[in-house]
Design an enzyme around this catalytic site. Structure first.
Site, PDB file in Angstrom:
ATOM      1  N   HIS A  77       0.822  -1.202   0.000  1.00  0.00           N
ATOM      2  CA  HIS A  77       0.000   0.000   0.000  1.00  0.00           C
ATOM      3  C   HIS A  77       0.862   1.260   0.000  1.00  0.00           C
ATOM      4  O   HIS A  77       2.023   1.247   0.435  1.00  0.00           O
ATOM      5  CB  HIS A  77      -0.942   0.003   1.195  1.00  0.00           C
ATOM      6  CG  HIS A  77      -2.061  -0.970   1.069  1.00  0.00           C
ATOM      7  ND1 HIS A  77      -3.050  -1.094   2.020  1.00  0.00           N
ATOM      8  CD2 HIS A  77      -2.374  -1.865   0.097  1.00  0.00           C
ATOM      9  CE1 HIS A  77      -3.917  -2.015   1.640  1.00  0.00           C
ATOM     10  NE2 HIS A  77      -3.518  -2.507   0.477  1.00  0.00           N
ATOM     11  N   GLU A  79       0.827   3.960   1.819  1.00  0.00           N
ATOM     12  CA  GLU A  79       1.306   4.442   3.113  1.00  0.00           C
ATOM     13  C   GLU A  79       2.552   3.679   3.555  1.00  0.00           C
ATOM     14  O   GLU A  79       3.537   4.285   3.985  1.00  0.00           O
ATOM     15  CB  GLU A  79       0.217   4.263   4.189  1.00  0.00           C
ATOM     16  CG  GLU A  79      -1.090   4.961   3.880  1.00  0.00           C
ATOM     17  CD  GLU A  79      -2.106   4.074   3.166  1.00  0.00           C
ATOM     18  OE1 GLU A  79      -3.307   4.221   3.444  1.00  0.00           O
ATOM     19  OE2 GLU A  79      -1.707   3.232   2.326  1.00  0.00           O
ATOM     20  N   CYS A 103      -5.882   1.316   5.761  1.00  0.00           N
ATOM     21  CA  CYS A 103      -6.375   0.036   6.276  1.00  0.00           C
ATOM     22  C   CYS A 103      -5.727  -0.249   7.628  1.00  0.00           C
ATOM     23  O   CYS A 103      -4.825   0.476   8.069  1.00  0.00           O
ATOM     24  CB  CYS A 103      -6.052  -1.090   5.291  1.00  0.00           C
ATOM     25  SG  CYS A 103      -4.290  -1.509   5.226  1.00  0.00           S
ATOM     26  N   CYS A 106      -1.844  -0.730   7.429  1.00  0.00           N
ATOM     27  CA  CYS A 106      -1.113   0.526   7.277  1.00  0.00           C
ATOM     28  C   CYS A 106      -1.202   1.360   8.550  1.00  0.00           C
ATOM     29  O   CYS A 106      -0.249   2.064   8.900  1.00  0.00           O
ATOM     30  CB  CYS A 106      -1.629   1.302   6.070  1.00  0.00           C
ATOM     31  SG  CYS A 106      -1.124   0.537   4.505  1.00  0.00           S
TER      32      CYS A 106
END
Length: 162
Positions: A77, A79, A103, A106
């Protein structure tokens, strides 16, 4: 007299995150992130994609199918990529700008990295267990999260400068 109608700092950093998202090869969801320190210096950026060395042509981009036939176990992801791309820089008390609310996985990385604020555009998965867990952890850890309301809905970058 100074120019009017310039973008805010929040719009600038979110614009950098959105520009990073344009590097994503994900056909369905492109997410970008930008980490900024308290002095408004960009520390790192990231976008969602496969880990370095994992070919975009040899791993799946599908959203449905068996575990090893979909993108989810392989994609990093935005992040987490931004945190990893910081390469050891001190992220304590920094702010992360990201298109999509983080999420739960993250959120863990954001908390562990010492990031103290999340500025996001969309919370379209707010009713999912992942986002509910994320908000629970972030709140408990004292990480502030704010949905950005922008004055400039569109930022245009012209690369054809003469």
């Amino acid at each position: 007299m100074k120019r009017e109608n310039y973008i805010s700092w929040d719009e600038y950093f979110m614009g950098v995150a959105r520009l990073a998202a344009m590097r994503s090869k994900d056909p369905s969801t492109q997410v970008g992130a930008c980490i900024v320190d308290s002095e408004r210096r960009i520390l790192s950026t990231g976008y969602n994609g496969f880990p370095a060395g994992c070919s975009d042509d040899e791993f799946p981009w599908e959203r449905e199918g068996g575990f090893l036939d979909v993108k989810y176990p392989f994609v990093v992801h935005a992040e987490l990529n931004a945190i990893l791309n910081a390469r050891g820089k001190n992220l304590t008390n920094s702010t992360i700008y990201v298109d999509l609310f983080p999420c739960n996985e993250c959120a863990k990385a954001i908390i562990q990295a010492g990031i103290k604020e999340i500025v996001y555009l969309s919370d379209k998965y707010k009713d999912t267990e992942s986002t509910i867990a994320s908000k629970r952890m972030l709140t408990h850890a004292g990480v502030k999260f704010t949905q950005l309301c922008v004055e400039h809905k569109t930022l245009t970058i012209n690369l054809d400068i003469k």
